[in-house]
Design an enzyme around this catalytic site. Structure first.
Site, PDB file in Angstrom:
ATOM      1  N   SER A 144       1.290  -1.137  -0.040  1.00  0.00           N
ATOM      2  CA  SER A 144      -0.016   0.170  -0.094  1.00  0.00           C
ATOM      3  C   SER A 144       0.463   1.200   0.071  1.00  0.00           C
ATOM      4  O   SER A 144       1.886   1.340   0.329  1.00  0.00           O
ATOM      5  CB  SER A 144      -0.865  -0.016   1.342  1.00  0.00           C
ATOM      6  OG  SER A 144      -1.707   0.896   1.447  1.00  0.00           O
ATOM      7  N   TYR A 157      -2.250  -1.120  10.387  1.00  0.00           N
ATOM      8  CA  TYR A 157      -2.047  -1.799   8.848  1.00  0.00           C
ATOM      9  C   TYR A 157      -0.263  -0.962   8.731  1.00  0.00           C
ATOM     10  O   TYR A 157      -0.413  -1.762   7.654  1.00  0.00           O
ATOM     11  CB  TYR A 157      -2.953  -0.850   8.290  1.00  0.00           C
ATOM     12  CG  TYR A 157      -3.755  -0.862   6.946  1.00  0.00           C
ATOM     13  CD1 TYR A 157      -4.508  -1.153   6.497  1.00  0.00           C
ATOM     14  CD2 TYR A 157      -2.846   0.425   6.013  1.00  0.00           C
ATOM     15  CE1 TYR A 157      -4.439  -1.584   4.712  1.00  0.00           C
ATOM     16  CE2 TYR A 157      -3.022  -0.141   4.903  1.00  0.00           C
ATOM     17  CZ  TYR A 157      -4.100  -0.608   4.216  1.00  0.00           C
ATOM     18  OH  TYR A 157      -3.989  -1.266   2.393  1.00  0.00           O
TER      19      TYR A 157
HETATM   20  P1  NAD Z   1     -11.459  -6.252  -0.198  1.00  0.00           P
HETATM   21  O1  NAD Z   1     -11.703  -5.866   1.666  1.00  0.00           O
HETATM   22  O2  NAD Z   1     -12.162  -6.003  -1.373  1.00  0.00           O
HETATM   23  O3  NAD Z   1     -10.573  -7.343  -0.171  1.00  0.00           O
HETATM   24  C1  NAD Z   1      -9.880  -8.385   1.105  1.00  0.00           C
HETATM   25  C2  NAD Z   1      -9.815  -9.711   0.362  1.00  0.00           C
HETATM   26  O4  NAD Z   1      -9.109 -10.074   1.980  1.00  0.00           O
HETATM   27  C3  NAD Z   1     -11.029  -9.730   0.530  1.00  0.00           C
HETATM   28  O5  NAD Z   1     -11.019 -11.384  -0.530  1.00  0.00           O
HETATM   29  C4  NAD Z   1     -10.984 -10.614   1.873  1.00  0.00           C
HETATM   30  O6  NAD Z   1     -12.353 -11.943   2.488  1.00  0.00           O
HETATM   31  C5  NAD Z   1     -10.762 -11.203   2.219  1.00  0.00           C
HETATM   32  N1  NAD Z   1      -9.509 -11.364   3.596  1.00  0.00           N
HETATM   33  C6  NAD Z   1      -9.783 -10.466   4.914  1.00  0.00           C
HETATM   34  N2  NAD Z   1      -9.675 -11.022   5.616  1.00  0.00           N
HETATM   35  C7  NAD Z   1      -9.419 -12.832   6.075  1.00  0.00           C
HETATM   36  C8  NAD Z   1      -9.274 -14.109   6.396  1.00  0.00           C
HETATM   37  N3  NAD Z   1      -8.747 -13.963   7.804  1.00  0.00           N
HETATM   38  N4  NAD Z   1      -8.771 -14.994   5.601  1.00  0.00           N
HETATM   39  C9  NAD Z   1      -9.126 -14.568   3.957  1.00  0.00           C
HETATM   40  N5  NAD Z   1      -9.037 -13.670   3.291  1.00  0.00           N
HETATM   41  C10 NAD Z   1      -9.302 -12.564   3.737  1.00  0.00           C
HETATM   42  O7  NAD Z   1     -10.274  -4.693  -0.313  1.00  0.00           O
HETATM   43  P2  NAD Z   1      -8.919  -4.435  -1.553  1.00  0.00           P
HETATM   44  O8  NAD Z   1      -9.278  -2.891  -0.854  1.00  0.00           O
HETATM   45  O9  NAD Z   1      -9.043  -5.264  -2.418  1.00  0.00           O
HETATM   46  O10 NAD Z   1      -7.560  -4.779  -0.837  1.00  0.00           O
HETATM   47  C11 NAD Z   1      -6.963  -5.587  -1.155  1.00  0.00           C
HETATM   48  C12 NAD Z   1      -5.021  -5.762  -0.487  1.00  0.00           C
HETATM   49  O11 NAD Z   1      -5.052  -4.421  -1.112  1.00  0.00           O
HETATM   50  C13 NAD Z   1      -5.339  -5.316   0.743  1.00  0.00           C
HETATM   51  O12 NAD Z   1      -4.333  -6.160   0.808  1.00  0.00           O
HETATM   52  C14 NAD Z   1      -5.271  -4.164   1.446  1.00  0.00           C
HETATM   53  O13 NAD Z   1      -4.643  -3.377   2.328  1.00  0.00           O
HETATM   54  C15 NAD Z   1      -4.422  -3.728   0.199  1.00  0.00           C
HETATM   55  N6  NAD Z   1      -4.581  -1.974  -0.598  1.00  0.00           N
HETATM   56  C16 NAD Z   1      -6.396  -0.781  -0.995  1.00  0.00           C
HETATM   57  C17 NAD Z   1      -6.351   0.095  -0.757  1.00  0.00           C
HETATM   58  C18 NAD Z   1      -7.591   0.399  -1.347  1.00  0.00           C
HETATM   59  O14 NAD Z   1      -7.157   1.567  -1.745  1.00  0.00           O
HETATM   60  N7  NAD Z   1      -8.439  -0.294  -1.824  1.00  0.00           N
HETATM   61  C19 NAD Z   1      -5.599   0.151  -1.246  1.00  0.00           C
HETATM   62  C20 NAD Z   1      -3.882  -0.116  -0.947  1.00  0.00           C
HETATM   63  C21 NAD Z   1      -3.455  -1.118  -0.497  1.00  0.00           C
END
Ligand code: NAD
Length: 262
Positions: A144, A157
């Protein structure tokens, strides 16, 4: 760069958001995929079967809970056992909790460190021997902008994502002669469920509309003033997993609309 046929990818947290977009991108280019993540079982099965039918590849689902190291290792072993190899590992599962440090609940700290950081360690530890035996592998950790910069109220985080970048560099050094690369992608804000929950929470906390939260809170640090898209992340991901990405290792690649240029 776009042909992934014959390759197998494991993508943690791929039942929604960025992980699901990357899974679809792999399948659309002929790669087999192991999905993982939380959610309603019938919905997950619909997603799995839908990608398999649309792309003519093998798509499996493994329900490993990313808080549990042995289940994470089992997910990696499942890919090799079920689909015969492991070419691409994407450590993407992530959770968030926003609260002041003095009130930050211990269980939220433990959960975020486990899902966002330790799961990547367990998956990589299990995947590297398979990739070494194959003489090639690609590890992509979805970190991130918060792996490079801090924001208040996101202690766990930010700590976890900084940790992912340290892990990425270390694994890259250890695998540099094995045909394996390990990189981190550092997105700014992408409009996915994890962010939609934050927008709703902040709107409640500040007593303002969701549109104002997006403009004044969420995108305040993102100079482009728009969300990064999953397609934009996919472009970098496809480069990193391709043969052209062979010398790109140990890197932290920002796709953040200029956030970390500040
Ligand atoms: P999201 O909430 O759509 O996806 C998160 C995924 O992780 C889901 O499939 C969820 O089921 C899974 N997950 C959570 N806890 C879990 C567990 N205990 N066991 C198995 N699976 C689990 O969010 P996203 O935005 O797609 O996030 C994906 C990655 O991207 C994350 O690591 C997040 O930190 C990172 N990220 C997101 C953003 C953003 O703005 N959306 C920015 C930077 C980084």
């Amino acid at each position: 760069m776009n042909d992934l046929s014959g390759q197998v990818a494991v993508i943690t947290g791929s039942t929604s958001g960025i992980g699901l977009a990357l899974a679809r991108a792999v399948a659309a280019r002929g790669g087999d995929v192991v999905l993982n993540g939380l959610g309603d079982p019938s919905e997950i099965e619909r997603t799995r079967a839908g990608i398999e039918a649309a792309c003519g590849v093998r798509v499996r689902y493994h329900a490993a809970d990313m808080r549990r190291g042995e289940e994470v290792a089992d997910l990696v072993a499942f890919a090799k056992h079920e689909l015969g190899r492991l070419d691409v590992l994407v450590n993407n599962a992530g959770v968030q909790h926003v609260e002041a440090i003095e009130k930050f609940p211990s269980e939220k700290w433990d959960q975020i460190i486990a899902v966002n950081l330790s799961s990547a360690f367990y998956a990589i530890r299990a995947a590297v021997p398979i990739m070494k035996a194959q003489g090639r592998g690609r590890i992509v950790n979805v970190a991130s902008a918060h792996g490079l910069r801090a924001s208040p109220f996101k202690s766990a985080y930010v700590a976890a994502k900084h940790g992912v970048i340290g892990l990425t560099k270390t694994v890259a050094l250890e695998t540099a002669r094995d045909g394996i690369t390990c990189n981190a992608i550092c997105p700014g804000f992408v409009e996915t469920p994890i962010v939609e929950r934050q927008i709703a929470d902040q709107a409640r906390t500040h007593g303002i509309s969701k549109d104002r939260v997006v403009e004044e809170v969420i995108l305040a640090k993102q100079p482009t003033k728009r969300f990064v898209t999953s397609d934009e992340l996919t472009g970098l991901f496809l480069y990193l997993v391709s043969d052209l990405g062979a010398s790109a290792t140990g890197g932290s690649f920002s796709i953040d609309g200029g956030w970390t240029a500040q």
